[in-house]
Design a protein around this motif. Structure first.
Motif, PDB file in Angstrom:
ATOM      1  N   ASP A  33     100.238 -11.392 -17.276  1.00  4.20           N
ATOM      2  CA  ASP A  33     101.283 -11.623 -16.272  1.00  4.20           C
ATOM      3  C   ASP A  33     101.131 -10.623 -15.122  1.00  4.20           C
ATOM      4  O   ASP A  33     101.157  -9.400 -15.334  1.00  4.20           O
ATOM      5  N   LYS A  34     101.006 -11.124 -13.920  1.00  3.24           N
ATOM      6  CA  LYS A  34     100.752 -10.253 -12.760  1.00  3.24           C
ATOM      7  C   LYS A  34     101.912  -9.305 -12.482  1.00  3.24           C
ATOM      8  O   LYS A  34     101.709  -8.168 -12.056  1.00  3.24           O
ATOM      9  N   LYS A  35     103.132  -9.784 -12.703  1.00  2.89           N
ATOM     10  CA  LYS A  35     104.289  -8.929 -12.414  1.00  2.89           C
ATOM     11  C   LYS A  35     104.366  -7.760 -13.395  1.00  2.89           C
ATOM     12  O   LYS A  35     104.750  -6.651 -13.018  1.00  2.89           O
ATOM     13  N   ILE A  36     104.010  -8.013 -14.644  1.00  5.57           N
ATOM     14  CA  ILE A  36     103.986  -6.921 -15.621  1.00  5.57           C
ATOM     15  C   ILE A  36     102.967  -5.868 -15.194  1.00  5.57           C
ATOM     16  O   ILE A  36     103.240  -4.661 -15.247  1.00  5.57           O
ATOM     17  N   VAL A  37     101.808  -6.303 -14.750  1.00  2.55           N
ATOM     18  CA  VAL A  37     100.783  -5.374 -14.263  1.00  2.55           C
ATOM     19  C   VAL A  37     101.307  -4.606 -13.042  1.00  2.55           C
ATOM     20  O   VAL A  37     101.129  -3.387 -12.939  1.00  2.55           O
ATOM     21  N   ALA A  38     101.981  -5.317 -12.138  1.00  3.45           N
ATOM     22  CA  ALA A  38     102.496  -4.685 -10.924  1.00  3.45           C
ATOM     23  C   ALA A  38     103.580  -3.654 -11.247  1.00  3.45           C
ATOM     24  O   ALA A  38     103.571  -2.534 -10.721  1.00  3.45           O
ATOM     25  N   TYR A  39     104.520  -4.014 -12.126  1.00  6.03           N
ATOM     26  CA  TYR A  39     105.604  -3.092 -12.465  1.00  6.03           C
ATOM     27  C   TYR A  39     105.082  -1.883 -13.226  1.00  6.03           C
ATOM     28  O   TYR A  39     105.559  -0.759 -13.031  1.00  6.03           O
ATOM     29  N   CYS A  40     104.083  -2.101 -14.094  1.00  5.01           N
ATOM     30  CA  CYS A  40     103.470  -0.976 -14.791  1.00  5.01           C
ATOM     31  C   CYS A  40     102.799  -0.033 -13.790  1.00  5.01           C
ATOM     32  O   CYS A  40     102.913   1.192 -13.897  1.00  5.01           O
ATOM     33  N   SER A  41     102.098  -0.593 -12.811  1.00  3.58           N
ATOM     34  CA  SER A  41     101.441   0.224 -11.783  1.00  3.58           C
ATOM     35  C   SER A  41     102.466   1.019 -11.001  1.00  3.58           C
ATOM     36  O   SER A  41     102.230   2.181 -10.640  1.00  3.58           O
ATOM     37  N   MET A  42     103.619   0.414 -10.747  1.00  6.50           N
ATOM     38  CA  MET A  42     104.691   1.113 -10.044  1.00  6.50           C
ATOM     39  C   MET A  42     105.195   2.300 -10.855  1.00  6.50           C
ATOM     40  O   MET A  42     105.394   3.401 -10.320  1.00  6.50           O
ATOM     41  N   VAL A  43     105.410   2.099 -12.153  1.00  7.22           N
ATOM     42  CA  VAL A  43     105.860   3.193 -13.016  1.00  7.22           C
ATOM     43  C   VAL A  43     104.816   4.306 -13.046  1.00  7.22           C
ATOM     44  O   VAL A  43     105.139   5.500 -12.918  1.00  7.22           O
ATOM     45  N   LEU A  44     103.554   3.924 -13.199  1.00  9.78           N
ATOM     46  CA  LEU A  44     102.470   4.906 -13.238  1.00  9.78           C
ATOM     47  C   LEU A  44     102.426   5.734 -11.963  1.00  9.78           C
ATOM     48  O   LEU A  44     102.352   6.964 -12.009  1.00  9.78           O
ATOM     49  N   PHE A  45     102.464   5.055 -10.814  1.00 10.87           N
ATOM     50  CA  PHE A  45     102.387   5.776  -9.543  1.00 10.87           C
ATOM     51  C   PHE A  45     103.576   6.721  -9.390  1.00 10.87           C
ATOM     52  O   PHE A  45     103.426   7.859  -8.919  1.00 10.87           O
ATOM     53  N   THR A  46     104.760   6.260  -9.782  1.00  5.28           N
ATOM     54  CA  THR A  46     105.964   7.074  -9.640  1.00  5.28           C
ATOM     55  C   THR A  46     105.908   8.312 -10.519  1.00  5.28           C
ATOM     56  O   THR A  46     106.353   9.393 -10.118  1.00  5.28           O
ATOM     57  N   CYS A  47     105.344   8.171 -11.712  1.00  9.39           N
ATOM     58  CA  CYS A  47     105.313   9.286 -12.659  1.00  9.39           C
ATOM     59  C   CYS A  47     104.171  10.268 -12.416  1.00  9.39           C
ATOM     60  O   CYS A  47     104.284  11.443 -12.760  1.00  9.39           O
ATOM     61  N   LEU A  48     103.070   9.787 -11.851  1.00  9.67           N
ATOM     62  CA  LEU A  48     101.883  10.631 -11.744  1.00  9.67           C
ATOM     63  C   LEU A  48     102.093  11.827 -10.820  1.00  9.67           C
ATOM     64  O   LEU A  48     102.796  11.754  -9.818  1.00  9.67           O
ATOM     65  N   SER A  49     101.473  12.914 -11.183  1.00  5.28           N
ATOM     66  CA  SER A  49     101.421  14.134 -10.379  1.00  5.28           C
ATOM     67  C   SER A  49     100.053  14.750 -10.630  1.00  5.28           C
ATOM     68  O   SER A  49      99.268  14.236 -11.434  1.00  5.28           O
TER      69      SER A  49
END
Length: 488
Positions: free
Chosen positions: A179-195
């Protein structure tokens, strides 16, 4: 601000009425309706601010029950029961997602009552049901990831808890979902959390490299997904050790994708750091690594000398590396350190010689052409390759006497002059030859004498040198090369 309406507390009281006392008893489906009402209420900032910690304690009870219910899920169990469980779970996530929007207090309440861990555990369980896919299951996964993303925005404490519980398995499972949206939302979480610190975790964890490669694959598969692109360009590139470790384990196709992302980052002038800034678009050690890759792998481009090779990924990697080196060395203020690599200068001259020789031995993309008789296709990946090599030589010799000397010592000057003719396989090659010859002769008497001797021997003519902005003058029986521009 209007006085609190008490709507949130009224709805949560209604939800409480439907929660059975027994921990083993399933929640009735009727509880979904008041949760949906609360979801709608949380669209308003005033209602979000009205929520107290007790509101989220109720959701902690619900999700604890849902975690138990999902944990005993079976693909062979009653589908209607599964659907009811998933529907309630999805609505809880949707409600909590809305509660977090621009509300740090609610983010803190959610973390305090311990909602993060059961949420992640539920999502991990749901990813296991590959054979049981439904719209409700997809909705639960989507809303759960959106909830985590909203919970992390602007909240370092929440980011830390999410990262510790979700890395790496939840991220890997979600990025591999169809599912593309699941991939997109996961990428959003990853980007937000990464440092910077969390990006380093990818290098130190057994599955970290796999996660980084998964993001690269998402960039290829979903090029319109900005989150994945930003993870690479804004996080990964800041960690040269990670990029080099991942690059070594990539396929050539994955390397091509990575190099294209780096090129995009470099070509975005709005992202350029000020001269002297400690933070550049591409760090020093990463560019040095890419230069070393070019030195080690560059001869693979000669595979294009075979007319039977239409697609050669190993050769295409070399072309992408050369493009990056040309781009970076053109920015002398920030990337002049690349001039300090004798091996890079030597390799570039050798490769120019090898491609020039290959073009003379048989008809191929490296053969000088004025009719496109070889390919009739200007989209061939190696079109312009020799021009770019000459461009790189010029950049590496700019204001650098040592590199100017090396080019002369390796016989590079006659080689560059031999590539001054119009060549359809190398657009603008004559212009780059002009650029490079002028740089090689600038304040360098020895290089000027090489060209003078070529004129004496008839190898180079005045017309070509005039085109380059150079004059050959005779003084006391000797020929001297001078620039046509005054003051040079």
């Amino acid at each position: 601000m209007a006085a609190p309406s008490g709507l949130v507390l009224q709805i949560i009281a209604r939800i409480n009425e439907f929660i059975p006392d027994s921990q083993t008893e399933d929640l009735p489906l009727v509880v979904v309706t008041p949760i949906q009402n609360l979801t709608r209420a949380f669209r308003e900032q005033q209602n979000r601010e009205e929520a107290t910690q007790s509101v989220f304690e109720v959701f902690a009870q619900i999700l604890a029950r849902q975690l138990t219910a999902v944990g005993v899920f079976s693909e062979n169990s009653e589908s209607s029961k599964n659907e009811q469980c998933l529907q309630l779970t999805a609505e809880c996530f949707r409600c909590l997602r809305n509660a977090c929007v621009q509300c740090v207090r609610n983010q803190s309440h959610i973390r305090t009552v311990g909602l993060i861990n059961p949420t992640i555990q539920i999502l991990k369980f749901l990813h296991q049901f590959r054979g049981f896919q439904s719209d409700t299951l997809i909705a639960a996964l989507q809303c759960g990831l959106q909830f985590l993303g909203n919970l992390a925005v602007g909240n370092e404490e929440s980011k830390d808890v999410i990262w510790k519980n979700a890395f790496p398995d939840l991220f890997l499972n979600s990025l591999h979902h169809l599912d593309k949206k699941i991939v997109a939302y996961c990428s959003m979480v990853l980007f937000t959390c990464l440092s910077t610190e969390r990006t380093a975790d990818l290098l130190n964890h057994a599955k970290g490299i796999e996660l980084a490669k998964s993001i690269i694959k998402v960039c290829k598969k979903e090029p319109e997904l900005d989150w994945a692109f930003l993870i690479v360009t804004e996080q990964f590139l800041k960690c040269p050790d990670l990029v080099s470790a991942v690059y070594k384990k990539m396929t050539n196709q994955e390397r091509i994708i990575t190099l294209e992302l780096i090129s995009t980052k470099l070509s975005d002038k709005s992202l350029e750091s000020p001269v002297g800034s400690d933070e550049q678009a591409v760090p020093v050690r990463l560019m040095q690594f890419l230069a070393a890759c070019f030195i080690d792998e560059c001869m693979a481009v000669l595979k294009y000398a075979s007319a039977t090779v239409a697609e050669e990924e190993e050769a295409l990697v070399v072309i992408k590396l050369l493009d990056i080196l040309c781009e970076t060395t053109s920015n002398h203020e920030n990337f002049s350190y690349l001039q300090d690599s004798p091996a890079l200068v030597e390799t570039t001259i050798k490769l120019l010689y090898e491609t020039h020789l290959a073009g003379r031995q048989c008809s191929n993309i490296f053969t000088t052409s004025q009719s496109l008789s070889f390919t009739n296709d200007v989209t061939h990946p190696a079109v312009g390759f020799k021009a770019h090599l000459i461009h790189l030589i010029g950049n590496l010799c700019y204001n650098n006497k040592e590199n100017q000397e090396k080019v002369r010592q390796m016989g590079g000057i006659p080689l560059i002059l031999d590539n001054c003719n119009i060549d359809d396989n190398n657009p603008f090659v004559s212009q780059w030859a002009v650029f490079t010859i002028r740089i090689l002769t600038e304040q360098n008497v020895e290089n000027q004498e090489v060209i003078s001797q070529m004129v004496c021997q008839g190898v180079a003519d005045n017309a070509m040198l005039n085109y380059m902005g150079l004059n050959v003058e005779e003084q006391n029986g000797k020929l001297y090369v001078k620039s046509q521009n005054k003051g040079e």
